[in-house]
Design an enzyme around this catalytic site. Structure first.
Site, PDB file in Angstrom:
ATOM      1  N   GLU A  40     -77.323  57.477  25.011  1.00 16.07           N
ATOM      2  CA  GLU A  40     -76.387  57.514  23.553  1.00 16.07           C
ATOM      3  C   GLU A  40     -76.138  59.177  23.152  1.00 16.07           C
ATOM      4  OE1 GLU A  40     -79.930  54.764  21.510  1.00 16.07           O
ATOM      5  OE2 GLU A  40     -79.321  56.813  20.814  1.00 16.07           O
ATOM      6  N   CYS A  60     -74.568  65.475  19.047  1.00  9.31           N
ATOM      7  CA  CYS A  60     -76.061  65.347  19.498  1.00  9.31           C
ATOM      8  C   CYS A  60     -76.163  64.567  20.706  1.00  9.31           C
ATOM      9  CB  CYS A  60     -76.744  64.453  18.208  1.00  9.31           C
ATOM     10  SG  CYS A  60     -78.495  64.324  18.895  1.00  9.31           S
ATOM     11  N   CYS A  89     -87.804  59.238  28.084  1.00  9.44           N
ATOM     12  CA  CYS A  89     -88.335  60.374  27.785  1.00  9.44           C
ATOM     13  C   CYS A  89     -89.858  60.305  28.089  1.00  9.44           C
ATOM     14  CB  CYS A  89     -88.198  61.031  26.378  1.00  9.44           C
ATOM     15  SG  CYS A  89     -89.053  62.291  26.079  1.00  9.44           S
ATOM     16  N   CYS A 123     -93.648  60.476  22.075  1.00  8.88           N
ATOM     17  CA  CYS A 123     -93.826  61.017  20.691  1.00  8.88           C
ATOM     18  C   CYS A 123     -93.896  59.469  19.983  1.00  8.88           C
ATOM     19  CB  CYS A 123     -93.035  61.664  20.112  1.00  8.88           C
ATOM     20  SG  CYS A 123     -92.954  63.222  21.023  1.00  8.88           S
ATOM     21  N   CYS A 170     -90.935  58.056  17.837  1.00  7.88           N
ATOM     22  CA  CYS A 170     -89.573  58.198  18.534  1.00  7.88           C
ATOM     23  C   CYS A 170     -89.195  56.887  19.197  1.00  7.88           C
ATOM     24  CB  CYS A 170     -89.389  59.408  19.407  1.00  7.88           C
ATOM     25  SG  CYS A 170     -87.838  59.652  20.246  1.00  7.88           S
ATOM     26  N   GLY A 204     -84.600  62.378  25.271  1.00  8.13           N
ATOM     27  CA  GLY A 204     -85.293  63.189  26.203  1.00  8.13           C
ATOM     28  C   GLY A 204     -85.569  64.506  25.795  1.00  8.13           C
ATOM     29  N   SER A 260     -83.432  71.540  21.112  1.00  6.48           N
ATOM     30  CA  SER A 260     -84.581  71.190  20.719  1.00  6.48           C
ATOM     31  C   SER A 260     -85.628  70.686  21.666  1.00  6.48           C
ATOM     32  CB  SER A 260     -84.226  69.837  19.532  1.00  6.48           C
ATOM     33  OG  SER A 260     -85.751  69.578  18.960  1.00  6.48           O
ATOM     34  N   HIS A 309     -93.592  69.223  13.582  1.00  2.89           N
ATOM     35  CA  HIS A 309     -94.059  67.964  12.893  1.00  2.89           C
ATOM     36  C   HIS A 309     -95.546  68.172  12.451  1.00  2.89           C
ATOM     37  CE1 HIS A 309     -90.310  66.872  14.456  1.00  2.89           C
ATOM     38  NE2 HIS A 309     -90.656  66.209  15.375  1.00  2.89           N
ATOM     39  N   CYS A 327     -82.712  58.400  17.473  1.00  3.55           N
ATOM     40  CA  CYS A 327     -82.690  58.773  19.016  1.00  3.55           C
ATOM     41  C   CYS A 327     -83.329  57.762  19.652  1.00  3.55           C
ATOM     42  CB  CYS A 327     -83.442  60.183  19.107  1.00  3.55           C
ATOM     43  SG  CYS A 327     -84.392  60.398  20.382  1.00  3.55           S
TER      44      CYS A 327
HETATM   45  N1  SAH Z   1     -87.279  66.081  23.077  1.00  2.00           N
HETATM   46  C1  SAH Z   1     -86.968  67.089  21.838  1.00  2.00           C
HETATM   47  C2  SAH Z   1     -85.320  66.661  21.763  1.00  2.00           C
HETATM   48  C3  SAH Z   1     -85.112  65.183  21.408  1.00  2.00           C
HETATM   49  S1  SAH Z   1     -85.716  64.605  19.793  1.00  2.00           S
HETATM   50  C4  SAH Z   1     -87.586  67.199  20.920  1.00  2.00           C
HETATM   51  O1  SAH Z   1     -88.774  66.832  20.931  1.00  2.00           O
HETATM   52  O2  SAH Z   1     -87.408  68.184  20.052  1.00  2.00           O
HETATM   53  C5  SAH Z   1     -84.757  65.588  18.729  1.00  2.00           C
HETATM   54  C6  SAH Z   1     -85.504  65.545  17.347  1.00  2.00           C
HETATM   55  O3  SAH Z   1     -85.524  64.191  16.605  1.00  2.00           O
HETATM   56  C7  SAH Z   1     -86.908  66.078  17.301  1.00  2.00           C
HETATM   57  O4  SAH Z   1     -87.120  66.974  16.353  1.00  2.00           O
HETATM   58  C8  SAH Z   1     -87.635  64.672  17.224  1.00  2.00           C
HETATM   59  O5  SAH Z   1     -89.046  64.732  16.649  1.00  2.00           O
HETATM   60  C9  SAH Z   1     -86.753  64.051  16.233  1.00  2.00           C
HETATM   61  N2  SAH Z   1     -86.896  62.492  16.125  1.00  2.00           N
HETATM   62  C10 SAH Z   1     -87.357  61.669  16.929  1.00  2.00           C
HETATM   63  N3  SAH Z   1     -87.499  60.314  16.498  1.00  2.00           N
HETATM   64  C11 SAH Z   1     -87.178  60.678  15.098  1.00  2.00           C
HETATM   65  C12 SAH Z   1     -87.080  59.632  14.075  1.00  2.00           C
HETATM   66  N4  SAH Z   1     -87.508  58.229  14.196  1.00  2.00           N
HETATM   67  N5  SAH Z   1     -86.805  59.914  12.919  1.00  2.00           N
HETATM   68  C13 SAH Z   1     -86.116  61.231  12.682  1.00  2.00           C
HETATM   69  N6  SAH Z   1     -86.239  62.265  13.750  1.00  2.00           N
HETATM   70  C14 SAH Z   1     -86.755  61.617  14.864  1.00  2.00           C
END
Ligand code: SAH
Length: 333
Positions: A81, A94, A101, A105, A108, A151, A183, A208, A326
């Site tokens: 995406e 974006c 990935c 997390c 995510c 990712g 990021s 976070h 994401c």
């Molecule tokens: N892996 C990298 C980049 C991808 S995620 C990173 O962790 O930074 C990009 C951003 O989107 C990160 O800050 C991530 O924590 C956030 N993100 C992921 N899932 C999310 C969600 N459900 N709601 C809001 N932000 C989210």
């Protein structure tokens, strides 16, 4: 689309042909080589055969039109995406850096898919091309690119940097490095490497949580890269680059949004030069398991940080209507 094949296909041609071809793809945004009328018919035919420009994608537009999500099918049928966000007169894309990935997390959607493979530079570029071609019809262009899609960009460092060079190239998209952001969940080797690059790309850290105990509950990668290690790498990065870093902080209800955590965060960040960082509070976009913080909790958190002289911005969730979080689209197939 394999953009590296361009160099091979045009190897026997005079050097300016490659420049012409790149201009046609990235600047004129042609979608078929037949449009590149400054190339011979024979060459156009060869390019259409060996370096087709068609991108296989589906487009989802939010009700207000401000968010457009592109779901791209790659040649091996994996889906990725990218999201075009049209806010404050800026067009930001974006992009994803990996299929899935490995970091898992808890909040995510991509993390739930597991890791499939790294993206090639051309596959990262394709995502920006989708938006650029879309915007061309409205005589607009892509202003900035953020690696905040699926990712972890620093686990695909070389390909991400190769893509950034094409985005930055005058014969390519011509997007200034200052308008490109990476990021990371805190992969410190990547932070250190980026500090040594000559390009002035922006860095964002997905923090976070203000301590390892809390962070490890939602980000398993924290067991490898503690907050202490991340802060030390960021310190080195700031020293080397003098460039502002953004700390991303998800606002998750009754988890990391308590006032005590805001105070702990401010204390943690106080060890860095104040003019070289800011905190971006991001409302959690529900993907199951958690809830977004209440407005009042976000406001209180923000005020505590501001009182401690921490610069804060707030990002509301983009594009819920297009499953903006994401990984929500590609994972849901
Ligand atoms: N892996 C990298 C980049 C991808 S995620 C990173 O962790 O930074 C990009 C951003 O989107 C990160 O800050 C991530 O924590 C956030 N993100 C992921 N899932 C999310 C969600 N459900 N709601 C809001 N932000 C989210």
């Amino acid at each position: 689309m394999n953009l590296y094949s361009l160099e091979k296909i045009l190897a026997d041609e005079p050097a300016f042909r490659l420049k012409q071809a790149r201009e046609a793809v990235f600047s004129k945004l042609i979608e078929n080589w037949d449009e590149a009328t400054n190339l011979s018919a024979a060459l156009r035919g060869k390019l259409n055969e060996e370096c087709p420009l068609k991108i296989d994608f589906k487009k989802f537009i939010s009700d207000d039109g401000a968010t457009i999500k592109f779901l791209i099918t790659l040649t091996d049928d994996f889906k990725i995406e990218s999201v075009l966000m049209r806010h404050e007169e800026r067009n930001t894309v974006c992009v994803s850096s990996e299929v899935g990935c490995p970091l898992a997390c808890a909040f995510c959607a991509t993390g739930k898919m597991g890791f499939k493979r790294n993206l090639l530079p051309g596959e990262i570029i394709e995502q920006v091309l989708c938006s650029a071609r879309f915007l061309k019809k409205e005589k607009q262009k892509v202003d900035s690119v953020v690696f905040m899609g699926m990712g972890e960009p620093f686990l695909n460092y070389e390909n991400v940097l190769s893509a950034i060079k094409i985005l930055n190239d005058k014969d390519g998209f011509g997007i200034g490095a200052r308008h490109i952001s990476i990021s990371t969940a805190g992969v410190v080797e990547g932070i250190r490497k980026l500090a040594k690059e000559s390009m002035q790309v922006n860095l964002a850290i997905s923090l976070h949580a203000p301590n390892d105990k809390l962070r490890n509950e939602i980000m398993p990668v924290g067991k490898k890269y503690s907050i202490k290690k991340i802060m030390s790498a960021v310190g080195e990065y700031l020293e080397a680059t003098d460039r502002k870093v953004m700390f991303e902080y998800l606002m998750i209800k009754n988890f990391n949004d308590k006032p005590e955590y805001a105070r702990e965060l401010a204390a943690l960040l106080a060890e860095l030069p104040r003019n070289l960082y800011f905190v971006n509070l991001i409302l959690y976009n529900p993907t199951g398991g958690f809830e977004p913080s209440k407005k009042e909790a976000v406001q209180k958190f923000k005020e505590i940080l501001q009182r401690a002289h921490v610069s804060v911005t707030e990002r509301y969730r983009f594009g819920r209507g297009v499953k903006g979080a994401c990984g929500q689209l590609a994972g849901g197939k």
